[in-house]
Design a protein around this motif. Sequence first.
Motif, short mmCIF file in Angstrom:
data_model
loop_
_atom_site.label_atom_id
_atom_site.label_comp_id
_atom_site.label_asym_id
_atom_site.label_seq_id
_atom_site.Cartn_x
_atom_site.Cartn_y
_atom_site.Cartn_z
N ASN A 88 1.34 -149.18 -10.51
CA ASN A 88 2.07 -149.21 -11.54
C ASN A 88 1.22 -149.35 -12.98
O ASN A 88 0.24 -150.36 -12.85
CB ASN A 88 3.47 -149.84 -11.63
CG ASN A 88 4.24 -149.26 -10.52
OD1 ASN A 88 4.13 -147.89 -10.00
ND2 ASN A 88 5.12 -149.95 -10.11
N ASN A 99 16.28 -156.30 -11.24
CA ASN A 99 14.79 -156.01 -11.24
C ASN A 99 14.49 -154.92 -10.25
O ASN A 99 13.21 -154.49 -10.21
CB ASN A 99 13.94 -157.20 -11.00
CG ASN A 99 14.14 -157.73 -9.49
OD1 ASN A 99 14.94 -157.55 -8.91
ND2 ASN A 99 12.93 -158.15 -9.15
N CYS A 134 9.92 -145.20 -17.56
CA CYS A 134 9.37 -146.46 -18.07
C CYS A 134 10.38 -147.45 -17.94
O CYS A 134 11.48 -147.04 -18.29
CB CYS A 134 8.83 -146.23 -19.48
SG CYS A 134 8.23 -147.52 -20.35
N THR A 179 3.84 -150.73 -5.95
CA THR A 179 4.08 -151.16 -7.24
C THR A 179 2.60 -151.62 -7.80
O THR A 179 2.53 -151.48 -9.08
CB THR A 179 4.67 -152.48 -7.21
OG1 THR A 179 4.42 -153.50 -6.43
CG2 THR A 179 6.15 -151.77 -6.86
N ASN A 180 1.53 -151.98 -7.00
CA ASN A 180 0.36 -152.21 -7.42
C ASN A 180 -0.45 -150.89 -8.32
O ASN A 180 -1.34 -151.40 -9.04
CB ASN A 180 -0.55 -152.59 -6.34
CG ASN A 180 -0.22 -153.70 -5.84
OD1 ASN A 180 0.39 -154.66 -6.52
ND2 ASN A 180 -0.43 -153.84 -4.47
N PRO A 197 9.59 -153.04 -9.92
CA PRO A 197 8.66 -153.08 -10.88
C PRO A 197 8.25 -154.49 -11.50
O PRO A 197 7.38 -154.30 -11.99
CB PRO A 197 8.75 -151.84 -11.93
CG PRO A 197 10.21 -151.54 -11.69
CD PRO A 197 10.70 -152.11 -10.50
N HIS A 198 9.43 -155.12 -11.68
CA HIS A 198 9.50 -156.32 -12.42
C HIS A 198 10.24 -157.57 -11.70
O HIS A 198 10.42 -157.29 -10.64
CB HIS A 198 10.37 -156.08 -13.51
CG HIS A 198 9.97 -155.02 -14.93
ND1 HIS A 198 9.04 -155.30 -15.70
CD2 HIS A 198 10.34 -153.87 -14.77
CE1 HIS A 198 8.81 -154.22 -16.21
NE2 HIS A 198 9.62 -153.25 -15.71
N CYS A 239 6.93 -151.30 -17.67
CA CYS A 239 6.09 -150.54 -16.53
C CYS A 239 6.31 -149.31 -16.42
O CYS A 239 7.33 -148.57 -16.52
CB CYS A 239 6.49 -151.47 -15.33
SG CYS A 239 5.88 -150.67 -13.73
N LYS A 253 1.18 -151.85 -16.07
CA LYS A 253 1.72 -152.64 -16.70
C LYS A 253 1.25 -152.71 -18.23
O LYS A 253 0.23 -152.55 -18.29
CB LYS A 253 1.68 -153.92 -16.25
CG LYS A 253 2.29 -154.01 -14.61
CD LYS A 253 3.63 -154.57 -14.96
CE LYS A 253 4.53 -154.60 -13.32
NZ LYS A 253 5.27 -155.96 -13.46
N GLN A 298 2.06 -155.36 -21.33
CA GLN A 298 2.53 -156.75 -21.89
C GLN A 298 2.82 -156.51 -23.43
O GLN A 298 1.94 -156.05 -24.16
CB GLN A 298 1.53 -157.58 -21.74
CG GLN A 298 1.42 -158.00 -20.25
CD GLN A 298 2.73 -158.55 -19.57
OE1 GLN A 298 3.34 -159.27 -19.98
NE2 GLN A 298 2.67 -158.29 -18.14
N SER A 344 7.51 -157.19 -20.39
CA SER A 344 6.40 -156.31 -20.14
C SER A 344 7.42 -155.18 -19.67
O SER A 344 8.49 -154.95 -19.67
CB SER A 344 6.07 -156.77 -18.66
OG SER A 344 7.00 -156.63 -17.66
N THR A 400 5.80 -145.97 -14.07
CA THR A 400 5.59 -145.83 -12.50
C THR A 400 6.41 -144.36 -12.33
O THR A 400 7.07 -143.54 -13.01
CB THR A 400 6.41 -146.75 -11.99
OG1 THR A 400 6.27 -146.54 -10.39
CG2 THR A 400 7.92 -146.82 -12.29
#
Length: 993
Positions: free
Chosen positions: A216, A157, A195, A213-214, A177-178, A204, A218, A220, A202, A206
């Motif tokens: 980024n 991850n 990406c 990471t907040n 990111p995951h 992400c 996201k 779903q 999901s 970034t």
Amino acid sequence: MFKVAYSKYKNVTPSLIKKEQNLSGVSTNRLSNTIGSLINCSLDHITFTFDSASGGSLCTIKHDDLLKRATFNNEMFCVVHAHSAPITDIQYNTFNQSIVATCALDSVIKLWSVSEEPESAMCKMDPLASIPISENRSDCVQWNPNVDGIFVSSSLNTVYLWDVNEGQASNVQTICPHTEAIQGLCWKKDGSLICTAAKDKSMCITDPRNTNTNQNLKIQNSKTSNKDTKVVWLGTSDCIMTSVYTPSFTREIHLWDIRNTSEPVHESSIDSGNNVLNPYYDHDTSALFLVGKAETNIKYGEVFLNNSWSFTHNSSQHIDDQIKAACLLPKYGLNLMKCEIDRMILLTRNSVYPLPYIAPRNDKSSFHQNLYPDTFNVYKPGCTKTEWLEGKNSDALKAPLNLTSQKNFGKNEEKSQSTSLASVDPPSVQPAKNSDPVVSVLVPSINQQSVQIAPSSTDNNKIDKPDTTQIEDASSDKENNQKKPENVVIRSAVNHSLQPNPKPLTPLAAQSRSSKVKSVFYQSKFKYINGKTANKNEHITNIRGLSSMWSAESNGFQINTRHAAFFVSGNSGQIGVVQLNKVGRLDDSVNNTIVNKVKCSDFQWDLFDENTLAAACDDCTIKIWTIPEDGLDKSLDEPELSLTGHADRVSSIKFHPYAKNVLASASYDKSIKIWNIDACQAMITLQHHPDFIFNFNWSPCGTKLATICKDGYIRIFSPLQSDQPILESKCGPRKDAKAARIEWVLHGRGLFVSGFGSGNLRQIFLFDSETLTELNSEDINHSPSLLIPYIDQDINVVYLYAKGEETIILYEIQEDEPYFQVLTPFKPDGSHLAIGFLPKITCDVKSAEIAKSFRLTKDNRIEPMSFTVPRVKLSFFQDDIFPDTIDRCEAYLSADDWFSGIQMQLNYINLQPQGMQRLSEMNAVDKGNQASRQKDMIKKVETKNGKQNGHTALNLNENDGNMITAMLQRASLFHQNKSDDDDDEDDDNSGWD
């Protein structure tokens, strides 16, 4: 109403190659399923992994190897033990095609330098850097598409950002990111964002330079299952495409707009299957190829990003073997002249082979610029590494894709090999258009300080594209500076009255292709050549002891206007001779032959003495025989003289086309000797060949020799100037082929080669004799028998035949693309062993006979054959198919004169029979009569109009004048079309008089 979007790529179809043109014997059954690619390619090389003890072995081959070698062998290719665990991804650097990155389950990323061994044809892989990581595996690597020396890798991850500088890699950033393992990773084409898609359902988006990471974005996607999700960023747009496997066991394509990530903009269901479809996207044409692991189908479609985003599935192609991995060839490696849009390189369960996708076009002799939009630049990055690491972004550059840029890229690529991760500036580039809003503006959560927005391109900073009308031939500008080829000095008719000198011939490479390219609908005047064998009462039969065992270097059958010579069975090198005018069944009790006392390899008649025969023997000698005027009344066992000088057996011989008693011979001692028969000694020896000489031939002017050798090279010698070749180059037939033939064509400007490819694939090639560049090639069929060519030098028609076959294949060789024009083949009854052709002056010109020959058959007979062009007006001399031919009745030089370097002047014979009018003159008279008829018609109409209306004959009203003009235009057009047809086919009514 819904309108279906039209695309010029809708009918693109794959062109399946022959099985002999792939690399077989590659075992990939044990390769594991990875998120990366197990095969990748650059413009020059292909690198792939295969089954090995550790699973970490790599093999690198050249693209040409797919056409030359049929079976995988560790000793024949560059094979390295790269990793101690199975390899998971292979990626070539975008801006330096000699650098490749690999990663594996051994937690090591390695960088390699790919080059070619200077002493052999094998590739070479040298390690540049080894990068260990803290995780227990490395899953994927991706080079930045807009910045040189930057790449990212994923492990479980975690995503790592790497900076490569002078062969050393340093970790710039590490982000997570995951929460679960990453299954897909891609860059945006401008290199600003990445990406990732993970097992937690999901995605992400970034900036890999940002550790927060907040910030980024996201996304779903609840419609996916636990299987892998593949992700592709579509160019520089705001669209991301995912290939997913749904819980309902269907495979779908989803298009996402990163400005609104609540749900996909477009969903397209493809089919049902066991594995997710791997997407391969062409950023230039928006073509999408979908390949499932261990499946046998490739799906082709298009992504439309204009008004409404959508995906259209166009076609599917079945493959005979299971596909393990695939990749796309870079755009500059495509065959643009064949309308090749994309080329996939497939790694299947047992082989590696290319699969080109071709756009159907009627005219494939021209370059179709509309099929090739500007491509993303691979010369120069859009952003420097320093600026990018500081947080700046730049638009991706684009460059034109055409014949000129493709040629220049090969030169620039050679320069870039000498630098480490450096690029070369292209002739012209322009920023890629990005009309969509930048992601950093639409997604506030992404770090605004690190991602700066580059200004959009405007009309002021656009660079004009080059004029595509001048692209097709870059060499046309140098036409006047090219070296002029050899040509005939003086032309004369039979009465030796001097005619104007012929127009100087320019080298083929210097001609303007754009002005001379023929359409695919070009109709050759020789298209329907009619072959015919003579009646049986004109055959020579009951040839006793006929042998069909001779080497590929010999024709085994030679004729002149008096005699025919052939091999006779036995170990004493016997040659049979019969007179062509004595037709019928030969006497059973008479079998007189020439006895060489040793095995004979080749023989040939003297071109200026029809009673002299030269024989090449295995005792390293050349024997000269004299045949009585009335033929052999007894067997001959003592030659007139013997030429001694070779160190090994002589394989083939050729008399000089214009000099008396000058003979060239090739031997198994890898040399060619040129003999003065009058002096009984070899005056010149050419010893530059490292291997056996397949064939050689004199040039039409008699000053050069062209040879083709077993080492795969064509060499051109000027023996009176030097014993070293003046030109040599790797030729079309593969190295170590079993046989080949070479002939001069197009009045000395071209070289025609007949040889073999892999798996007994018979091929023909055309080379420019000034540069030895390959102009065209043609695959004929598969057969172990060599195609032996005979060239009609006057009209450039090639007759191809093979021992033991029935068909005679015909081509016309043209001076312009596509060079080879297929003519109607001729298939006589029964198979033949060999065919001999007579000089052009023996043809019946009045019946449009362009070639006369004799065929040696398996049933011990010699059959006369005739080749005619179907014409209607045979009462006229067909001067369009009978140009002046060289007078070969007498020698132009003696042997001493030729070796002294005295220049010769060739005479030309006018084949027009007395009392026959030229067809071209008759056509000129018809055109004059047509103009006269038009004037009479105008006069009659004007006179009639004047009488009816009470006006003078010259005062026509406007309507009548327009009507007469239209009638005359239609009549002129009709006569013009009819006259053109007459010039090519001679089928107008006057021929029936």
